[in-house]
Design an enzyme around this catalytic site. Structure first.
Site, PDB file in Angstrom:
ATOM      1  N   VAL A  99       0.790  -1.180  -0.076  1.00 24.26           N
ATOM      2  CA  VAL A  99      -0.174  -0.084  -0.129  1.00 24.26           C
ATOM      3  C   VAL A  99       1.066   1.217  -0.097  1.00 24.26           C
ATOM      4  O   VAL A  99       1.937   1.310   0.916  1.00 24.26           O
ATOM      5  CB  VAL A  99      -0.796  -0.162   1.140  1.00 24.26           C
ATOM      6  CG1 VAL A  99      -2.111   1.291   1.096  1.00 24.26           C
ATOM      7  CG2 VAL A  99      -1.691  -1.395   1.355  1.00 24.26           C
ATOM      8  N   SER A 100       0.706   2.386  -0.824  1.00 22.44           N
ATOM      9  CA  SER A 100       1.599   3.242  -0.995  1.00 22.44           C
ATOM     10  C   SER A 100       1.786   4.000   0.267  1.00 22.44           C
ATOM     11  O   SER A 100       3.075   4.209   0.730  1.00 22.44           O
ATOM     12  CB  SER A 100       1.106   4.415  -2.164  1.00 22.44           C
ATOM     13  OG  SER A 100      -0.122   4.824  -1.666  1.00 22.44           O
ATOM     14  N   ASP A 101       0.902   4.421   0.931  1.00 26.18           N
ATOM     15  CA  ASP A 101       0.932   4.949   2.156  1.00 26.18           C
ATOM     16  C   ASP A 101       1.578   4.314   3.300  1.00 26.18           C
ATOM     17  O   ASP A 101       2.030   4.866   4.234  1.00 26.18           O
ATOM     18  CB  ASP A 101      -0.269   5.994   2.592  1.00 26.18           C
ATOM     19  CG  ASP A 101      -1.475   5.076   2.627  1.00 26.18           C
ATOM     20  OD1 ASP A 101      -1.533   4.126   2.375  1.00 26.18           O
ATOM     21  OD2 ASP A 101      -2.572   5.766   2.718  1.00 26.18           O
ATOM     22  N   CYS A 102       1.132   3.022   3.548  1.00 27.27           N
ATOM     23  CA  CYS A 102       1.506   2.303   4.451  1.00 27.27           C
ATOM     24  C   CYS A 102       3.139   1.951   4.305  1.00 27.27           C
ATOM     25  O   CYS A 102       3.908   2.174   5.239  1.00 27.27           O
ATOM     26  CB  CYS A 102       1.033   1.004   4.414  1.00 27.27           C
ATOM     27  SG  CYS A 102      -0.877   1.186   4.604  1.00 27.27           S
ATOM     28  N   GLU A 162       4.614   5.400   5.563  1.00 27.65           N
ATOM     29  CA  GLU A 162       4.560   5.219   7.056  1.00 27.65           C
ATOM     30  C   GLU A 162       5.630   4.447   7.455  1.00 27.65           C
ATOM     31  O   GLU A 162       6.095   4.678   8.702  1.00 27.65           O
ATOM     32  CB  GLU A 162       3.183   4.934   7.677  1.00 27.65           C
ATOM     33  CG  GLU A 162       2.047   6.133   7.133  1.00 27.65           C
ATOM     34  CD  GLU A 162       2.467   7.649   7.732  1.00 27.65           C
ATOM     35  OE1 GLU A 162       3.183   7.795   8.329  1.00 27.65           O
ATOM     36  OE2 GLU A 162       2.200   8.292   6.682  1.00 27.65           O
TER      37      GLU A 162
END
Ligand code: LAN
Length: 732
Positions: free
Chosen positions: A451-454, A457
């Site tokens: 997942v891009s934002d995971c 993060e």
């Protein structure tokens, strides 16, 4: 324990002995609840504060010293939060909200003869009963929604299969509501599908879902490999099961449900006439004329399918099901596809097969027990997402360096280390998967999707913990961080923005074929300010630590992303959020991004407009509160802010962080936000649960209960510095 049909009317009290439940200690963040049957087992494995907290039981912890500053309050918050950290280092939690997931678990298990224990059965029933609308006894699409035909029909069916009798008062009330809504004939397409699998809806009442789409050449602009990954992964087993018109074995309970669900005799229903019949309360995205027309053509095809072509489509769909199972430890991307894949595998390979057993076991990853019963979660948890925010919060606020917290952070880093995906999936090229090497997933490594934002993060957290603290071991090698960056650099779209799991692969007009009726924007990937921010902040922090690695590309990526963010800002000044509620959430992310390139209140009209927008929403009590019911969002509208009835600590933390990212010059509104968040803190350091925090697919709310720790602690710690710098601590 009561007999099969004797379920108490009062569902507020547990149907099982809550002192016997334990959250299992795993090493990879898997969430599994055990019920201990004997007193010896209970004595050997005492219930912990963590177990009791998640079970909604009182902890009776002593009061912490009264906080006199925002940082004191943040410290108390973490003092509590630390107590519910899992031994493997992550924070567990429920991920509930959607009310259309449990039905898949129950129908899939029922159809394939997979069992679950009596205690699970009872608490699953209780969860559904506790989420019935108190006024009409029906259920909605999600826990915060009004009763719909979909929610009411499928949850009614689920509890009936779980063993409640048709004359239980809750069933009598729910049935009356369902009938008032027109009966189950008007359920939307996913409801039609599940009910058809069970044999309580006729397959002729479904619009065609041909598996042949899978054997079309990949260059075709509407080929399903271009769809948003969740729609695609659900469509694979759905098309297989539609293609063979799979129907569970008909038994007396199913025959009875055929009578209970409808306002007319089952055999008299004109099924083809139901295909486009969707109850008005349920409808979010009406069909386009084009989609209706295509269905007429596809229906003609259904009457004269070419057997070898259908077989080729089924074969391809089946292979994709197997590949997905193998790639994800039989969890699949999410709980909907999981239970559909399970039926496909059980049907083809039978109950003795390895696939059957592995699928049966992996069902449990989605179950979560809470105070109000047992639910099926939106994913197998939100482990990475939660650990990402709290660890960054601790490092940024300075709490990470305090000795009392160091052990907790070392454990958290260990968890982040094991969670990183270190290879591409076994079924990769040719299976429409995006690369995963170096990525972090949303939940656990087993689930295994980039997942891009995971990934953003996860990378940020590791950089914070490893490179900014001196007491942590170096668990994630530089090479592995470079792998994460390599993956991130593959997912930027031409407009500069980042989508959720993959690149935007299909044209926007594919939304005209949205068959789901209850969700919006699900056919293709879209770029999101939230995802974009996570990626570029992580790249920028990475660049500070490793200035030589792919520097020019990182720079170009960030510049492209900022351009996208400017273009995505709404005329009112905010950004529209798709995964958290709503403008508050996305505006916090966007302002973090702008700050990264020096755009703050003093230097950028964009940041100034955003601050003014947020300030116009601050309430008299100093807080913010936004509802998931974004006005004008249903249908074509662009979406406008709607106030929640109460201000929310999580929303207040987001708004205050947004203002601090933008370096808003006046400390007064931030001090007022701090006061509100501090006033809602309990003496043990925790915050009570308030309204649901998240949303997806435009229409469905989903809970992020750990946000009330991560974002409050983060905001309070940040505010300490900000207020000190503005000589304004006395305002708190
Ligand atoms: C999620 C949860 C996490 C979420 C974020 C990481 C917060 C977001 O920034 C990117 C998108 C993502 C990964 C996301 C996508 C859609 C999910 C998986 C969910 C909201 C959790 C549940 C939802 C899923 C689609 C629910 C099952 C329903 C279907 C329509 C298949």
């Amino acid at each position: 324990m009561w007999s099969r049909l004797d379920i108490p009317v009062d569902s507020t009290k547990p149907f099982t002995d809550y002192s016997r439940w334990r959250l299992r200690d795993t090493t990879d963040g898997s969430h599994l609840w055990d019920y201990l049957h004997t007193d010896e087992e209970c004595a050997a494995r005492p219930q912990t504060d963590k177990d009791r907290y998640f079970l909604g039981q009182p902890l009776n912890l002593p009061a912490l010293p009264e906080p006199h500053s925002p940082l004191d309050s943040a410290r108390n918050g973490f003092e509590f939060y630390k107590k519910i950290q899992s031994p493997d280092g992550h924070w567990a939690g429920e991920y509930g909200g959607p009310m259309f997931l449990l039905v898949g678990f129950v129908i899939g298990s029922y159809a394939t003869g997979m069992s679950y224990s009596e205690v699970e059965r009872l608490e699953l029933i209780r969860y559904i009963l506790n989420h019935a609308n108190p006024i009409d006894g029906g259920w909605g699409l999600h826990t915060a929604g009004v009763s719909t035909a979909f929610g009411t029909a499928i949850n009614y069916v689920a509890v009936r299969l779980l063993g409640i009798s048709a004359d239980h008062p809750a069933m009598v009330k729910a049935r009356a509501t369902l009938h008032k809504l027109g009966g189950a004939t008007g359920v939307p397409s996913w409801g039609k599908f599940w009910l058809s699998i069970l044999g309580v809806y006729d397959w002729d009442g479904n619009n065609p879902v041909p598996p042949e789409l899978w054997v079309l050449p990949d260059w075709i602009p509407f080929h399903p490999w271009r769809w948003w990954i969740h729609t695609r992964t659900v469509y694979v087993p759905m098309s297989y099961l539609y293609g063979i018109r799979y129907t569970a074995e008909i038994d007396p309970l199913i025959l009875s449900l055929r009578e209970e669900l409808y306002t007319q005799p089952y055999d008299n229903i004109d099924w083809p006439a139901q295909r486009n019949n969707v109850c008005a309360v349920d409808l979010y995205s009406p069909h386009s004329k084009l989609y209706d027309w295509i269905n007429v053509v596809l229906d003609m095809y259904e009457h004269c399918t070419v057997p070898p072509v259908r077989q080729a489509g089924l074969d391809r769909a089946y292979k994709l099901v197997v590949a997905e199972d193998e790639n994800t430890g039989y969890q699949t991307l999410g709980p909907v596809s999981k239970m559909m894949n399970l039926i496909v595998r059980a049907h083809v390979e039978g109950p003795e097969s390895d696939a059957y057993k592995r699928h049966a076991a992996a069902r449990y990853d989605f179950l979560w027990l809470a105070g109000e019963g047992m639910m099926v979660c939106g994913t197998n948890g939100s482990q990475l997402w939660d650990i990402g925010f709290i660890t960054q919060a601790l490092v940024e606020t300075g709490l990470a360096r305090e000795e009392a917290n160091q052990e907790s952070l070392i454990k958290a880093l260990g968890w982040l280390d094991q969670c990183q995906i270190q290879r591409n999936p076994p079924y990769f090229e040719g299976w429409y998967r995006h690369r995963t090497k170096g990525a972090w997933p949303f939940s656990t490594k087993t689930q295994g999707y980039t997942v891009s934002d995971c990934t953003g993060e996860g990378l940020k957290s590791v950089l914070y913990l490893q490179n900014q603290l001196d007491f942590t071991p170096k668990r994630v090698s530089e090479r592995r961080m470079f792998d994460a960056v390599d993956t991130l650099l593959t997912i930027q779209n031409a407009d500069g923005g980042f989508a959720s799991y993959e690149l935007v692969r299909g044209p926007a007009w594919l939304e005209l074929f949205n068959p789901a009726e209850v969700f919006g924007n699900i056919m293709i990937e879209y770029e999101y300010p939230e995802c974009t921010t996570s990626v570029i902040t992580s790249l920028s922090i990475f660049h500070k630590h490793y200035p030589d690695y792919r520097a020019a590309e990182i720079d170009a990526t960030i510049r492209g992303a900022i351009k996208y963010l400017h273009a995505a800002q709404r005329p009112e000044g905010g950004w529209f959020g798709s995964w958290g509620i709503c403008f508050t959430y996305a505006t916090m992310f966007a302002l973090e991004s702008l700050a990264l390139v020096g755009e703050t209140y003093a230097t950028s009209t964009s940041a100034r407009r955003a601050c003014d927008f947020l300030l116009s929403k601050q309430r008299a009590d100093g807080g913010w509160g936004e509802s998931y019911r974004v006005r004008g969002c249903a249908g074509a509208g662009a979406g406008l802010w709607v106030d929640h009835e109460q201000t929310q600590v999580v929303g207040t933390a987001w708004a205050a962080m947004a203002l601090m990212y933008a370096q808003y010059p006046d400390p007064a509104p931030i001090a007022r936000a701090v006061r509100l968040v501090m006033s809602r803190q309990l003496p043990d350091g925790s915050w009570p649960q308030e309204a649901i925090e998240g949303v997806f697919n435009k229409s469905c709310a989903i809970s992020y209960p750990n946000f009330k720790f991560a974002f409050t602690i983060w905001m309070l710690g940040k505010a300490q510095r900000y207020l000190e710098e503005h000589d304004a601590l006395r305002l708190v």
